[in-house]
Write a protein that holds these residues in place. Structure first.
Motif, mmCIF file in Angstrom:
data_model
loop_
_atom_site.group_PDB
_atom_site.id
_atom_site.type_symbol
_atom_site.label_atom_id
_atom_site.label_comp_id
_atom_site.label_asym_id
_atom_site.label_seq_id
_atom_site.Cartn_x
_atom_site.Cartn_y
_atom_site.Cartn_z
ATOM 1 N N ALA A 261 0.830 -1.202 0.000
ATOM 2 C CA ALA A 261 0.000 0.000 0.000
ATOM 3 C C ALA A 261 0.866 1.255 0.000
ATOM 4 O O ALA A 261 1.870 1.329 0.716
ATOM 5 N N LYS A 262 0.451 2.192 -0.823
ATOM 6 C CA LYS A 262 1.170 3.461 -0.851
ATOM 7 C C LYS A 262 0.851 4.259 0.405
ATOM 8 O O LYS A 262 -0.308 4.398 0.791
ATOM 9 N N GLY A 263 1.847 4.762 1.023
ATOM 10 C CA GLY A 263 1.619 5.611 2.185
ATOM 11 C C GLY A 263 1.078 6.964 1.762
ATOM 12 O O GLY A 263 1.105 7.320 0.578
ATOM 13 N N PRO A 264 0.556 7.735 2.696
ATOM 14 C CA PRO A 264 0.050 9.069 2.347
ATOM 15 C C PRO A 264 1.171 9.969 1.851
ATOM 16 O O PRO A 264 2.328 9.846 2.260
ATOM 17 N N ARG A 265 0.834 10.842 0.939
ATOM 18 C CA ARG A 265 1.812 11.806 0.428
ATOM 19 C C ARG A 265 2.241 12.743 1.558
ATOM 20 O O ARG A 265 1.436 13.113 2.425
ATOM 21 N N LYS A 266 3.509 13.116 1.553
ATOM 22 C CA LYS A 266 4.021 14.023 2.583
ATOM 23 C C LYS A 266 3.267 15.345 2.558
ATOM 24 O O LYS A 266 2.922 15.904 3.604
ATOM 25 N N GLY A 267 3.007 15.806 1.328
ATOM 26 C CA GLY A 267 2.264 17.065 1.225
ATOM 27 C C GLY A 267 0.856 16.936 1.762
ATOM 28 O O GLY A 267 0.323 17.872 2.370
ATOM 29 N N ALA A 268 0.229 15.747 1.561
ATOM 30 C CA ALA A 268 -1.123 15.528 2.067
ATOM 31 C C ALA A 268 -1.142 15.509 3.589
ATOM 32 O O ALA A 268 -2.078 16.017 4.216
ATOM 33 N N GLU A 269 -0.111 14.921 4.203
ATOM 34 C CA GLU A 269 -0.051 14.898 5.668
ATOM 35 C C GLU A 269 0.070 16.310 6.231
ATOM 36 O O GLU A 269 -0.598 16.653 7.219
ATOM 37 N N ARG A 270 0.927 17.132 5.610
ATOM 38 C CA ARG A 270 1.081 18.515 6.068
ATOM 39 C C ARG A 270 -0.225 19.285 5.891
ATOM 40 O O ARG A 270 -0.650 20.047 6.772
ATOM 41 N N LEU A 271 -0.866 19.079 4.745
ATOM 42 C CA LEU A 271 -2.123 19.786 4.478
ATOM 43 C C LEU A 271 -3.201 19.358 5.456
ATOM 44 O O LEU A 271 -3.954 20.199 5.972
ATOM 45 N N GLU A 272 -3.293 18.054 5.750
ATOM 46 C CA GLU A 272 -4.307 17.566 6.682
ATOM 47 C C GLU A 272 -4.093 18.148 8.079
ATOM 48 O O GLU A 272 -5.063 18.548 8.749
ATOM 49 N N GLN A 273 -2.861 18.214 8.528
ATOM 50 C CA GLN A 273 -2.576 18.805 9.836
ATOM 51 C C GLN A 273 -2.990 20.264 9.885
ATOM 52 O O GLN A 273 -3.569 20.733 10.878
ATOM 53 N N VAL A 643 -11.040 26.577 4.808
ATOM 54 C CA VAL A 643 -9.665 26.549 5.313
ATOM 55 C C VAL A 643 -8.676 26.578 4.158
ATOM 56 O O VAL A 643 -7.636 27.259 4.223
ATOM 57 N N VAL A 644 -8.979 25.850 3.079
ATOM 58 C CA VAL A 644 -8.092 25.841 1.911
ATOM 59 C C VAL A 644 -7.977 27.244 1.326
ATOM 60 O O VAL A 644 -6.883 27.691 0.943
ATOM 61 N N ARG A 645 -9.087 27.969 1.277
ATOM 62 C CA ARG A 645 -9.039 29.350 0.770
ATOM 63 C C ARG A 645 -8.160 30.222 1.672
ATOM 64 O O ARG A 645 -7.416 31.079 1.187
ATOM 65 N N GLY A 651 -0.503 32.096 0.920
ATOM 66 C CA GLY A 651 0.589 31.734 0.031
ATOM 67 C C GLY A 651 0.844 30.255 -0.141
ATOM 68 O O GLY A 651 1.816 29.860 -0.783
ATOM 69 N N TRP A 652 -0.016 29.409 0.408
ATOM 70 C CA TRP A 652 0.152 27.965 0.227
ATOM 71 C C TRP A 652 -0.142 27.587 -1.228
ATOM 72 O O TRP A 652 -1.091 28.084 -1.841
ATOM 73 N N GLU A 653 0.675 26.672 -1.761
ATOM 74 C CA GLU A 653 0.392 26.075 -3.065
ATOM 75 C C GLU A 653 -0.329 24.747 -2.799
ATOM 76 O O GLU A 653 0.266 23.806 -2.289
ATOM 77 N N ILE A 654 -1.589 24.675 -3.121
ATOM 78 C CA ILE A 654 -2.379 23.482 -2.835
ATOM 79 C C ILE A 654 -2.317 22.536 -4.031
ATOM 80 O O ILE A 654 -2.781 22.867 -5.122
ATOM 81 N N ASP A 655 -1.724 21.393 -3.824
ATOM 82 C CA ASP A 655 -1.661 20.365 -4.869
ATOM 83 C C ASP A 655 -2.970 19.575 -4.834
ATOM 84 O O ASP A 655 -3.344 19.033 -3.790
ATOM 85 N N PRO A 656 -3.706 19.473 -5.962
ATOM 86 C CA PRO A 656 -4.971 18.724 -5.946
ATOM 87 C C PRO A 656 -4.790 17.263 -5.547
ATOM 88 O O PRO A 656 -5.706 16.660 -4.978
#
Length: 707
Positions: A261-273, A643-645, A651-656
């Motif tokens: 199983a692929k682990g969560p993306r590092k960027g996704a973990e930071r975004l979720e936090q 929150v994303v807005r 200045g966050w770059e949100i990766d879809p």
């Protein structure tokens, strides 16, 4: 002299006038009788000779694999009830074969007085036909010492066993019943089906718009044969490059390598936090109130007459009722925690103003609003869904309560259809003893929302030959996760079909071949059933309960089974050959399991137990919980988007791709307990924003449209 006198005393009294040989014989008989007496005492201590004979019978049945001789013992206590029931209900054979009902008449004619043997000819002198029974049964019901007779207890057990089986398969119907009615009478006549056929064929993709080609049994066979041939050829051609599938050349046993199983993306973990840290604190009651203002789902509730509800505050009453029923609180508990509300008022609103149909409409309103949010595009496009059940405890004294072998507890099953957008499309409450696959299609057909998935995923319980067949004929792409796929049969398109790499999957050469003539012959039966289900004249649930049982008298079952063999073989070949497809199936089924956990979190009252014994109220209970869960999902989606807005403004770059891994099943910011304030019911919220400035085109390119 008494029985305790010894032989020497006897000899003394007789003064030697008795032969010594006779005295020795008497002494021996006395010793033997004492031995038999001790043996008899031992047998009586173990329950007597009857219990020992029963035990010997069980051991003999076990070694001979002959369970039939043991069944009568389990039915003995219910024998009077079963006979009385057959006196009350009117049974009817749905085919020309009436052998089981004739055997039942013979059993009823000789039920009193209860004799060990009953004649094997009826009142007219004709032999009772027992050809429907297996050889084991036919041996058990006969006694070689009593030719011309049946062993009554075994004969009765056989009759009730086969009567129950034919009621399940639909070969015997109960006149006036809904569940056990003659389902064939609910089908549309062929003339009506023939008139609707062109529209249906275009809708399910068997014909193109404007195409005037005659579509008959041969055309259906050509379509199915072509699909199976192409799927097998593609799987065989791709095998050398398929690194995850290995077929042992010696044994022919296939193996799929376990995917890491692929682990969560590092960027996704930071975004979720970051999202969790900024999610505003909410209360469940406040969430229900705000969504009621925004979506106005509460307008679906009201009295059965359709008139004005005549309530002082219908908005507040329906919002609080949905909160209370969705969390499974009792009305008395709710009245203690919520001011200005009585248990009676909530009970009336739940029982008289909310029906299953109205709850389904409210669910559809929430689903439609959720699908319009830009944020939902991060999770899917609404073309796929997953179905699965979760166990719910009930009280024992109700019609749906059963002990589930799968879950190991008493209760029922809440069966959910969850969209790839994370939201529940439809919910059923079903008994534990029912094969869950029979409800998989019904949920899609009853889903009245604008989100209409064409692909449905499920676990191993969500598949069988008739389910595959009916789903495909209705234009639904059924792709379940089959845990025991190695044990499944693969079917060849013809006896001469041989494959270079995957031939061992199909078993012995020339065997496991599709009977195309059977499909051609029963084309009209297949179309009658499918169009009738599509038009709603017969429930797919009722139909599949009959078709899944494997009746040998039901020609429609055999035709559906044959079509199902084609479709399941095609889907299995796709599953083995397409690694990304396996990943999507797993992800979809994981999503519905996550929803089950989320709805359990929402339903905290009474430990989640369904407290009603009325099946209608039980169904409403689980739908209220699904409605509340959907409202929380919708509100969470809005909060995540807000929150994303905020993050984008900083200045966050949100990766879809990161955003796609954020689940709306967030609970840390929601307060479930405490004193429930109703002040939010009187505060209309500001309009919500559906837009999100993120390019989701990269996600759309990765998604495969439904077949």
């Amino acid at each position: 002299m008494d029985e305790e006198s010894s032989p020497s005393e006897v000899a003394q009294r007789l003064d030697g006038k008795v032969s010594p040989a006779f005295l020795l014989l008497a002494e021996g008989l006395l010793v033997q009788s004492n031995g038999l007496g001790s043996l008899l005492s031992a047998v009586n201590g173990l329950g007597g000779f009857e219990a020992q004979y029963a035990q010997i019978e069980k051991v003999s049945a076990h070694h001979g694999d002959n369970w039939e001789v043991l069944l009568h013992g389990h039915l003995k206590a219910d024998r009077p009830v079963m006979f009385d029931l057959t006196d009350v209900i009117e049974l009817k054979a749905t085919s020309e074969d009436t052998a089981v009902l004739d055997a039942l008449l013979q059993a009823k004619a000789h039920r009193t007085p209860a004799r060990d043997y009953i004649p094997d000819d009826d009142a007219d002198g004709a032999k009772v036909d027992v050809s429907f029974a297996t050889q084991n049964w036919q041996k058990v019901i006969r006694d070689r010492r009593r030719p011309g007779y049946f062993v009554r207890r075994y004969f009765e057990a056989m009759v009730f066993y086969y009567l129950a089986d034919e009621l399940r398969t639909g070969d015997v119907a109960v006149i006036g019943s809904e569940e056990y009615a003659d389902w064939s009478e609910q089908l549309l006549p062929w003339k009506q089906v023939e008139a609707k056929l062109p529209e249906y064929l275009v809708e399910v993709g068997m014909l193109g718009p404007g195409e005037t080609t005659v579509f008959d049994g041969r055309a259906l066979v050509a379509l199915l044969r072509g699909r199976l041939t192409r799927a097998a050829a593609a799987a065989d051609g791709e095998y050398p490059d398929n690194d995850e599938l290995f077929i042992d050349p010696d044994t022919g046993v296939p193996k799929l390598k376990a995917r890491r199983a692929k682990g969560p993306r590092k960027g996704a973990e930071r975004l979720e936090q970051a999202i969790k840290a900024r999610m505003p604190e909410r209360s469940l009651l406040g969430i229900v109130a705000r969504t009621a203002y925004w979506i106005e789902w509460w307008h679906r509730f009201g009295p059965a007459s359709g008139n004005d509800p005549k309530l002082k505050d219908p908005f507040g009453r329906y919002v609080i009722t949905t909160f209370v029923k969705g969390t499974n609180m009792t009305f008395a508990e709710a009245a203690r925690h919520i001011v200005n509300v009585s248990a009676h008022e909530l009970s009336v609103a739940a029982r008289r103003h909310a029906t299953t149909a109205r709850l389904n409409e409210a669910l559809s309103d929430v689903v439609n609003a959720h699908a319009k949010l830009d944020m939902s595009r991060a999770w899917g496009n609404g073309t796929t869904a997953a179905a699965d059940g979760t166990h719910m405890d009930t009280y024992l004294d109700n019609l749906l309560a059963e002990t589930s072998v799968r879950y190991g507890a008493v209760g029922g099953i809440a069966y959910h259809h969850i969209s790839d957008l994370y939201i529940a499309l439809f919910t059923h409450f079903v008994p534990c003893g029912v094969w869950e696959a029979v409800y998989i299609i019904e949920g899609l057909l009853k889903n009245a929302s604008e989100v209409q998935p064409g692909t449905i995923h499920a676990d191993t319980q969500g598949q069988s030959y008739p389910v595959f067949a009916l789903a495909d004929l209705l234009g639904i792409d059924l792709m379940p996760r089959i845990r025991n796929w190695k044990d499944c049969l693969f079917f060849r398109p013809s006896r001469h079909a041989v494959y270079e790499h995957i031939d061992s999957l199909f078993g012995e050469a020339g065997r496991n071949v599709i009977d195309w003539d059977l499909i051609d012959t029963h084309f009209k039966d297949l179309m009658r059933v499918t169009v009738s289900v599509r038009e709603g004249t017969i429930s797919s649930t009722l139909l599949l309960k009959r078709l899944r049982s494997g009746s040998h008298k039901n020609a429609t079952y055999t035709a559906f089974r044959e079509v199902g063999r084609v479709i399941r073989t095609v889907q299995l070949l796709r599953y083995l050959s397409d690694a990304p497809l396996r990943g999507r199936v797993t992800a979809a089924t994981n999503k519905v399991e996550a929803f089950n956990g989320f709805s359990d979190w929402v339903r905290f009252g009474q430990r989640g137990t369904v407290a009603h014994n009325d099946p209608v109220e039980q169904e409403k209970d689980v739908k209220f919980t699904s409605l509340l869960a959907n409202l929380v999902i919708f509100h969470n989606t809005l909060d995540i988007a807000e929150v994303v807005r905020q993050l984008q403004a900083e200045g966050w770059e949100i990766d879809p791709l990161d955003l796609a891994e954020i689940s709306p099943y967030l609970t840390e910011h929601i307060n479930r307990f405490g004193v429930y304030s109703t002040h939010e019911l009187g505060i209309p919220p500001e309009d919500y924003d559906t837009r999100l400035d993120i390019d989701f085109s990269t996600l759309e390119e990765e998604r495969v449209p439904a077949a």
